[in-house]
Motif scaffolding. Structure first.
Motif, PDB file in Angstrom:
ATOM      1  N   UNK A 102       0.839  -1.198   0.000  1.00  0.00           N
ATOM      2  CA  UNK A 102       0.000   0.000   0.000  1.00  0.00           C
ATOM      3  C   UNK A 102       0.877   1.253   0.000  1.00  0.00           C
ATOM      4  N   UNK A 103       2.059   1.155   0.606  1.00  0.00           N
ATOM      5  CA  UNK A 103       2.986   2.294   0.598  1.00  0.00           C
ATOM      6  C   UNK A 103       3.495   2.578  -0.812  1.00  0.00           C
ATOM      7  N   UNK A 104       3.744   1.528  -1.581  1.00  0.00           N
ATOM      8  CA  UNK A 104       4.161   1.712  -2.975  1.00  0.00           C
ATOM      9  C   UNK A 104       3.055   2.391  -3.768  1.00  0.00           C
ATOM     10  N   UNK A 105       1.835   1.925  -3.574  1.00  0.00           N
ATOM     11  CA  UNK A 105       0.680   2.502  -4.271  1.00  0.00           C
ATOM     12  C   UNK A 105       0.548   3.986  -3.952  1.00  0.00           C
ATOM     13  N   UNK A 106       0.717   4.328  -2.677  1.00  0.00           N
ATOM     14  CA  UNK A 106       0.603   5.734  -2.284  1.00  0.00           C
ATOM     15  C   UNK A 106       1.748   6.567  -2.848  1.00  0.00           C
ATOM     16  N   UNK A 107       2.973   6.063  -2.730  1.00  0.00           N
ATOM     17  CA  UNK A 107       4.129   6.846  -3.161  1.00  0.00           C
ATOM     18  C   UNK A 107       4.068   7.218  -4.632  1.00  0.00           C
ATOM     19  N   UNK A 108       3.602   6.281  -5.465  1.00  0.00           N
ATOM     20  CA  UNK A 108       3.584   6.509  -6.905  1.00  0.00           C
ATOM     21  C   UNK A 108       2.210   6.943  -7.419  1.00  0.00           C
ATOM     22  N   UNK A 109       1.320   7.271  -6.490  1.00  0.00           N
ATOM     23  CA  UNK A 109      -0.019   7.784  -6.835  1.00  0.00           C
ATOM     24  C   UNK A 109      -0.727   6.855  -7.812  1.00  0.00           C
TER      25      UNK A 109
ATOM     26  N   UNK B  47      -4.204   5.125   7.214  1.00  0.00           N
ATOM     27  CA  UNK B  47      -2.873   5.331   7.796  1.00  0.00           C
ATOM     28  C   UNK B  47      -1.802   5.415   6.718  1.00  0.00           C
ATOM     29  N   UNK B  48      -2.082   4.842   5.541  1.00  0.00           N
ATOM     30  CA  UNK B  48      -1.178   4.957   4.398  1.00  0.00           C
ATOM     31  C   UNK B  48      -1.521   6.170   3.537  1.00  0.00           C
ATOM     32  N   UNK B  49      -2.537   6.907   3.900  1.00  0.00           N
ATOM     33  CA  UNK B  49      -2.970   8.042   3.097  1.00  0.00           C
ATOM     34  C   UNK B  49      -3.842   7.649   1.932  1.00  0.00           C
ATOM     35  N   UNK B  50      -4.510   6.502   2.049  1.00  0.00           N
ATOM     36  CA  UNK B  50      -5.359   5.954   0.986  1.00  0.00           C
ATOM     37  C   UNK B  50      -6.805   5.943   1.454  1.00  0.00           C
ATOM     38  N   UNK B  51      -7.717   6.155   0.535  1.00  0.00           N
ATOM     39  CA  UNK B  51      -9.148   6.146   0.857  1.00  0.00           C
ATOM     40  C   UNK B  51      -9.586   4.758   1.297  1.00  0.00           C
ATOM     41  N   UNK B  52     -10.264   4.649   2.425  1.00  0.00           N
ATOM     42  CA  UNK B  52     -10.804   3.389   2.910  1.00  0.00           C
ATOM     43  C   UNK B  52     -12.321   3.395   2.877  1.00  0.00           C
ATOM     44  N   UNK B  53     -12.930   2.274   2.478  1.00  0.00           N
ATOM     45  CA  UNK B  53     -14.386   2.150   2.416  1.00  0.00           C
ATOM     46  C   UNK B  53     -14.787   0.779   2.945  1.00  0.00           C
ATOM     47  N   UNK B  54     -16.068   0.650   3.315  1.00  0.00           N
ATOM     48  CA  UNK B  54     -16.532  -0.638   3.829  1.00  0.00           C
ATOM     49  C   UNK B  54     -18.007  -0.826   3.505  1.00  0.00           C
TER      50      UNK B  54
ATOM     51  N   UNK C 247     -19.899   1.668  -6.359  1.00  0.00           N
ATOM     52  CA  UNK C 247     -19.973   2.841  -7.224  1.00  0.00           C
ATOM     53  C   UNK C 247     -19.049   3.946  -6.717  1.00  0.00           C
ATOM     54  N   UNK C 248     -19.049   4.154  -5.410  1.00  0.00           N
ATOM     55  CA  UNK C 248     -18.175   5.173  -4.827  1.00  0.00           C
ATOM     56  C   UNK C 248     -16.705   4.820  -5.052  1.00  0.00           C
ATOM     57  N   UNK C 249     -16.375   3.537  -4.956  1.00  0.00           N
ATOM     58  CA  UNK C 249     -15.001   3.104  -5.196  1.00  0.00           C
ATOM     59  C   UNK C 249     -14.594   3.372  -6.643  1.00  0.00           C
ATOM     60  N   UNK C 250     -15.475   3.038  -7.578  1.00  0.00           N
ATOM     61  CA  UNK C 250     -15.171   3.240  -8.994  1.00  0.00           C
ATOM     62  C   UNK C 250     -15.101   4.716  -9.361  1.00  0.00           C
ATOM     63  N   UNK C 251     -15.832   5.549  -8.635  1.00  0.00           N
ATOM     64  CA  UNK C 251     -15.821   6.986  -8.888  1.00  0.00           C
ATOM     65  C   UNK C 251     -14.583   7.671  -8.317  1.00  0.00           C
ATOM     66  N   UNK C 252     -13.948   7.046  -7.346  1.00  0.00           N
ATOM     67  CA  UNK C 252     -12.789   7.650  -6.692  1.00  0.00           C
ATOM     68  C   UNK C 252     -11.600   7.666  -7.653  1.00  0.00           C
ATOM     69  N   UNK C 253     -11.020   8.836  -7.930  1.00  0.00           N
ATOM     70  CA  UNK C 253      -9.905   8.890  -8.886  1.00  0.00           C
ATOM     71  C   UNK C 253      -8.599   8.299  -8.365  1.00  0.00           C
ATOM     72  N   UNK C 254      -8.431   8.250  -7.073  1.00  0.00           N
ATOM     73  CA  UNK C 254      -7.195   7.732  -6.492  1.00  0.00           C
ATOM     74  C   UNK C 254      -7.342   6.306  -6.005  1.00  0.00           C
ATOM     75  N   UNK C 255      -6.351   5.812  -5.270  1.00  0.00           N
ATOM     76  CA  UNK C 255      -6.406   4.438  -4.758  1.00  0.00           C
ATOM     77  C   UNK C 255      -7.459   4.282  -3.671  1.00  0.00           C
TER      78      UNK C 255
END
Length: 599
Positions: free
Chosen positions: A481-488, A533-540, A552-560
């Motif tokens: 998840x840190x790699x995903x965040x670092x490289x956007x 905590x990794x700076x990534x959007x969390x949903x449940x 739908x909200x996940x697919x609409x989110x432009x970031x990770x």
């Protein structure tokens, strides 16, 4: 040329200009020559000369993973989604030993990657130096080819040879181990073509006599079936295009292994779904009852065959594979075809038109009528209560994910971890094109999917990339998840959380009397807070009425996004063929008959 202005240059005997650079610079220049634009890696003392050279160039992008195993998985998925050779870079000792799982994974699934490992100084090899390991010895059984560079004069040639071996014939992983002193030494470089080792000459052109025998058997078939595998995808897009043409031309049914999904459109009426342990009822029964089996780019692994002696017991078996060692290795075949499967399919299409034998249309129609009866069983049916507050079935979550993506007119790149969710994805997420489904087939590596999604997203920055995961597998390489965040990287992680190692629990229920020994996770992180905590959007999503809204909200989110779906804890994956059983002893699960034997 990397910093070419200050490199010494002189002509060699052939008149080519020879540049003198450090070994690290030669390595990077050859990678550029081979078309490499990205490598996945993790630095350490033995490879610092390479990282220093990387810092001073602009041709190759480096992606810093958080573990060397993840670097190899990312390189695998990059290779599988692009058709290019993936590259990983690791240091000596633990850096190299951490790659072993990824290398074996690539070997089992025939994925072309080159892994470059650093080694201690040549003078220290064998002295138990700091961070020394016998990397070549350790990875010999984990690679298609490996090599310790001892002669700096051969560095460039060995790197070129590694790429050729990785990508030709049956693809696979190649490891090059380079001592630190060679990376720091002055090394000659000249632009050359790949030098092919005389002992490595893969056969790509099939024998015409075998093609004619195969087509003759196909023309006379009453109950034929195509059994296709990952070799078709590995052979390139032309092979998948040819398969579609051949299946339509013949009118035969087609099934696929896990690794072959997407080579033939999953929604086409001639496609019967996946074959094997968790394959469809119609695919397994049709394979059991066929009279001509055409195996293209598949290797008869145990998860497909079940009982080898009972596999397609009354059929003429045709097996086309580029690797001659696979012929008659597991299942004895009647017509072997050694060669590139793309070329094999082209020649089959050509010969089909030349062979004037008439197909028995009446028999083929009767065969399809029987297949439709098996298909009518609807073996993938499940019961999902739709009232508000009801628990989410994992199959339903995957189907809704697929349908909501399709409604947007998009096709996603999907990676998976390993377990029940992997099989449910294969069953319920229809793949229409090749190179869009990345999963660990032969080795079954938990922790594959998240770093694989990194590799896919790096290769296809604007694409929708989703890792369909289980909570247990996610924990294996969650640091990525840190790699995903670092490289956007806008990767979506779709976790089906049942708190169990689901497939382990299923086998414990069905085979070991319900004794759930160490398969329940009593302590798990809050995945939403973990993502944050990794700076990534969390949903449940906890209940069925929340599912579509959250997807739908996940697919609409432009970031990770990390999305946790809380699903039925003890749902089992059916259909299922017990280990070592024939295809006609398939278990359909509680929604249909508990078990059924078909003749």
């Amino acid at each position: 040329m990397t910093n070419a202005e200050h490199k010494k240059a002189s002509p060699d005997q052939s008149g080519q200009t020879v540049h003198t650079m450090t070994g690290a610079e030669v390595l990077l220049q050859v990678l550029v020559d081979m078309g490499v634009d990205v490598i996945f890696g993790y630095p350490g003392g033995a490879v610092l000369p390479i990282y220093d050279a990387l810092f001073q160039q602009e041709n190759i992008r480096h992606i810093l993973t958080r573990h060397e195993q993840a670097a190899v998985h990312a390189a695998e998925a990059y290779a599988r989604s692009t058709g290019k050779v993936g590259v990983a870079l690791v240091t000596s000792g633990p850096g190299a030993t951490n790659t072993v799982t990824g290398l074996v994974d690539a070997l089992m699934d025939s994925i072309p990657i080159v892994c470059i490992s650093g080694q201690v100084f040549s003078s220290l090899i064998g002295n138990d130096a700091f961070q020394e390991a016998d990397t070549v010895g350790i990875t010999r059984a984990a690679t298609k080819f490996n090599y310790l560079v001892k002669d700096k004069e051969k560095l460039a040639d060995k790197i070129r040879e590694a790429f050729y071996i990785a990508g030709s014939g049956r693809p696979g992983p190649v490891l090059i181990d380079i001592p630190k002193d060679i990376m720091m030494s002055k090394v000659p470089y000249s632009q050359k073509t790949v030098t092919v080792h005389p002992s490595y000459q893969p056969v790509t052109e099939p024998a015409l006599a075998a093609i004619k025998d195969a087509v003759h058997a196909m023309k006379n078939a009453k109950r034929p079936i195509f059994y296709t595998g990952g070799g078709i995808i590995n052979s390139g897009p032309h092979a998948s295009e040819g398969l579609r043409k051949l299946v339509k031309m013949t009118g035969f049914p087609c099934t696929s292994t896990l690794m072959g999904l997407g080579a033939y459109p999953g929604s086409d009426k001639q496609f019967l779904g996946m074959l094997g342990m968790h394959g469809t009822y119609e695919a397994n029964l049709a394979t059991h009852g066929c009279d001509v089996l055409i195996a293209l780019g598949s290797r008869f692994d145990d998860r497909v065959t079940g009982s080898v002696k009972d596999f397609a017991p009354n059929s003429i078996k045709i097996h086309a594979d580029i690797d001659p060692s696979q012929i008659n290795k597991i299942v004895l075949v009647d017509i072997p075809i050694i060669g590139d499967v793309s070329r094999t399919i082209d020649l089959m299409i050509e010969e089909w038109g030349k062979d004037k034998t008439s197909v028995d249309k009446v028999a083929l129609e009767e065969w399809w009528n029987q297949i439709e009866k098996w298909r009518a069983v609807d073996c993938l049916k499940y019961q999902q209560d739709t009232a508000a507050g009801e628990v989410i079935k994992p199959q339903h979550a995957i189907r809704r994910l697929h349908d909501l993506i399709a409604a947007r007119g998009k096709e996603a790149y999907i990676s998976t971890e390993v377990g029940q969710h992997q099989m449910w994805t294969a069953q319920h997420f229809s793949f229409e094109t090749p190179n869009h489904f990345m999963t660990s087939g032969g080795l079954g590596t938990m922790g594959y999917g998240l770093p694989a999604a990194v590799g896919i997203q790096v290769a296809h920055p604007d694409a929708l990339v989703i890792d369909i995961a289980g909570e247990a597998s996610t924990m294996m390489n969650v640091q990525e998840l840190a790699t995903i965040k670092q490289y956007r990287l806008p990767v979506k992680v779709f976790i089906l959380n049942n708190r169990y190692m689901g497939m382990v629990r299923q086998w414990q229920e069905l085979v070991h009397g319900g004794r759930y020994s160490e398969s329940y996770s009593d302590s798990l992180p809050d995945f939403v807070k973990l993502a944050e905590s990794f700076g990534i959007k969390g949903m449940r999503a906890r209940t069925i009425d929340e599912l579509d809204t959250m997807i739908t909200a996940m697919l609409d989110e432009p970031g990770p996004v990390v999305m946790e779906i809380q699903v039925e804890k003890e749902e089992n994956c059916f259909p299922m063929i017990p280990a070592g059983a024939p295809h006609n002893q398939i278990l359909l699960g509680p929604v249909k008959e508990k078990s059924k034997t078909a003749s």
